[in-house]
Design a protein around this motif. Structure first.
Motif, short mmCIF file in Angstrom:
data_model
loop_
_atom_site.label_atom_id
_atom_site.label_comp_id
_atom_site.label_asym_id
_atom_site.label_seq_id
_atom_site.Cartn_x
_atom_site.Cartn_y
_atom_site.Cartn_z
N ARG A 189 0.81 -1.23 0.00
CA ARG A 189 0.00 0.00 0.00
C ARG A 189 0.84 1.27 0.00
O ARG A 189 0.30 2.37 -0.18
CB ARG A 189 -0.96 -0.01 1.19
N TYR A 190 2.14 1.18 0.19
CA TYR A 190 3.01 2.36 0.17
C TYR A 190 3.64 2.60 -1.21
O TYR A 190 4.41 3.54 -1.37
CB TYR A 190 4.11 2.23 1.22
N GLY A 191 3.34 1.76 -2.17
CA GLY A 191 3.85 1.91 -3.52
C GLY A 191 2.72 2.02 -4.52
O GLY A 191 1.56 2.15 -4.16
N GLY A 192 3.09 1.97 -5.81
CA GLY A 192 2.07 2.02 -6.85
C GLY A 192 2.06 3.33 -7.60
O GLY A 192 3.10 3.87 -7.96
N SER A 193 0.85 3.88 -7.81
CA SER A 193 0.69 5.12 -8.55
C SER A 193 1.27 6.30 -7.78
O SER A 193 1.58 6.19 -6.58
CB SER A 193 -0.79 5.38 -8.81
N THR A 220 2.00 8.66 -2.06
CA THR A 220 1.91 9.70 -1.02
C THR A 220 1.49 9.12 0.33
O THR A 220 1.46 9.86 1.32
CB THR A 220 0.90 10.80 -1.41
N ARG A 221 1.16 7.82 0.39
CA ARG A 221 0.57 7.27 1.62
C ARG A 221 1.45 7.46 2.85
O ARG A 221 0.97 7.79 3.93
CB ARG A 221 0.26 5.78 1.44
N PHE A 222 2.75 7.25 2.71
CA PHE A 222 3.66 7.43 3.84
C PHE A 222 3.57 8.86 4.37
O PHE A 222 3.41 9.09 5.57
CB PHE A 222 5.09 7.11 3.40
N ALA A 223 3.64 9.84 3.48
CA ALA A 223 3.52 11.24 3.89
C ALA A 223 2.15 11.53 4.49
O ALA A 223 2.04 12.25 5.49
CB ALA A 223 3.78 12.16 2.71
N VAL A 224 1.11 10.97 3.89
CA VAL A 224 -0.25 11.16 4.43
C VAL A 224 -0.33 10.65 5.85
O VAL A 224 -0.90 11.31 6.74
CB VAL A 224 -1.28 10.47 3.52
N GLU A 225 0.23 9.48 6.11
CA GLU A 225 0.20 8.93 7.47
C GLU A 225 0.99 9.80 8.44
O GLU A 225 0.59 9.97 9.61
CB GLU A 225 0.71 7.49 7.47
#
Length: 375
Positions: free
Chosen positions: A200-204, A209-214
């Motif tokens: 979930r931390y990779g992809g598009s 942005t998931r890491f930064a969002v968290e």
């Protein structure tokens, strides 16, 4: 004619000295001191000389100071024992004294929270036993230097950023800036060259942005709903000035929307030359596009106030003061909201006061000597 209507150009400097407010962050003017690594904190502790260095900028009219990068509580965050920590009693007490001095001078200040990721060389001080870490264990060339971070390790780093945000609020800072630019850890999650993850931390681009969002969401929980959060991001990396996260406005929007929704109050849009258009077909720079796409206020930065961009300044030539006309015109028409000044302020703590008072003939040139002391 008032001093604010004079400058070294035909354009009034008045827009630079208008008050600014977003949420709880109230500034006397639009001038921001850009974060600049100095290396004057032996053992990771900022001392009285660092406190005086920042206070001098506040005394001379800088509206908002963003500190040099400060290191979160993670063993691989740093690559020098002289970079300041943002954890531990001694370092936080030192930062509390910095805050007190800036506030006494009438300024506002936020720390830049930093983890260098895989830009750290193996064996670097102050923790030579700690391996460099990154989303996929890759450096900025794509070479493998360590194993990919586990989700448990990611959660620990997110918690370290959140603790730093809570400590920043506790000791009196006016907000925080997250360093998500230039190829450091947060940016390594953004960039497809360094983030090859399939979870979930990779992809598009949006998924990356998931890491930064968290981190943003955790900092918000830790520091409260009204504590200002600034995110600094860039397209370029420290080893690749032509790198792009987003090649079009649509891609930039895909990148920015999750970050804005997570709780970023203000975007600090790092470019090497503020006057350059970000995309074909528009004069808007990166800060201009970011403001247009998110509706959030933005900070522009990139060789402001000097007649050479920063890479050339370090080739021995230095730089002379530059006309501010183009910058002022862009600011007045609302392309961006704040202006970060870096090396022009490094060697001349009175830069803002001189510009405000029409004393541009007193502005000082930048030389390599400027980096060797705390003026």
């Amino acid at each position: 004619m008032s001093n604010l209507d004079r400058s070294n150009s035909a354009v009034s400097v008045r827009p630079l000295f208008e008050p600014f407010r977003t949420g709880r962050l109230e500034l006397a003017n639009r001038i921001v001191m850009a974060p600049m690594t100095r290396g004057f904190a032996p053992g990771g502790v900022p001392g009285a000389d660092v406190a005086d260095y920042y206070r001098r900028r506040a005394e001379n009219g800088v509206g908002l100071i963003v500190t040099e990068g400060t290191l979160i509580n993670h063993p691989a965050a740093a690559a020098s024992p002289n970079w300041p920590n943002f954890h531990g009693e001694a370092a936080l007490n030192g930062w509390a004294r910095v805050v007190a001095g800036v506030h006494e001078a009438g300024g506002r200040i936020i720390p830049q929270l930093w983890h260098v990721g895989t830009t750290r060389k193996v064996g670097s001080q102050p923790n030579p036993e700690a391996p460099p870490i990154g989303p996929s264990g890759l450096d900025l060339t794509g070479g493998k230097v360590s194993e990919p971070l586990t989700e448990t390790e990611i959660a620990d780093i997110v918690a370290a950023f959140a603790q730093a945000a809570a400590d920043a609020k506790r000791i009196g800072f006016d907000g925080i800036e997250l360093h998500g630019a230039h190829g450091y850890l947060i940016d390594q999650f953004f960039w497809e060259k360094t983030n090859r993850r399939t979870d979930r931390y990779g992809g598009s681009l949006a998924d990356r942005t998931r890491f930064a969002v968290e981190i943003i969401e955790a900092c918000r929980r830790a520091a409260g709903p009204e504590f200002p959060i600034v995110l600094r991001f860039s397209q370029w990396k420290s080893n690749n000035y032509t790198a792009k996260l987003a090649n079009t406005p649509d891609e930039l929007e895909q990148f920015l929307v999750p970050l804005a929704a997570a709780g970023v109050d203000l975007f600090h849009c790092s470019t090497r030359r503020f006057w350059e258009p970000e995309f074909d077909g528009s004069d808007l720079n990166l800060a201009g596009w970011t403001k247009k796409l998110t509706g959030k206020p933005t900070i522009t930065v990139g060789s402001v106030g000097l007649d050479a961009e920063f890479t050339k300044m370090y080739q021995g030539a230095g730089a002379d003061p530059a006309d501010l006309g183009g910058l002022l015109e862009r600011l007045e028409r609302g392309e961006f909201d704040l202006v970060a000044v870096g090396r022009a302020l490094l060697h001349d703590p009175a830069w803002a006061a001189k510009v405000r008072d029409g004393r541009t003939d007193e502005l000082l040139p930048f030389t390599l000597e400027s980096t060797k002391t705390l003026y």
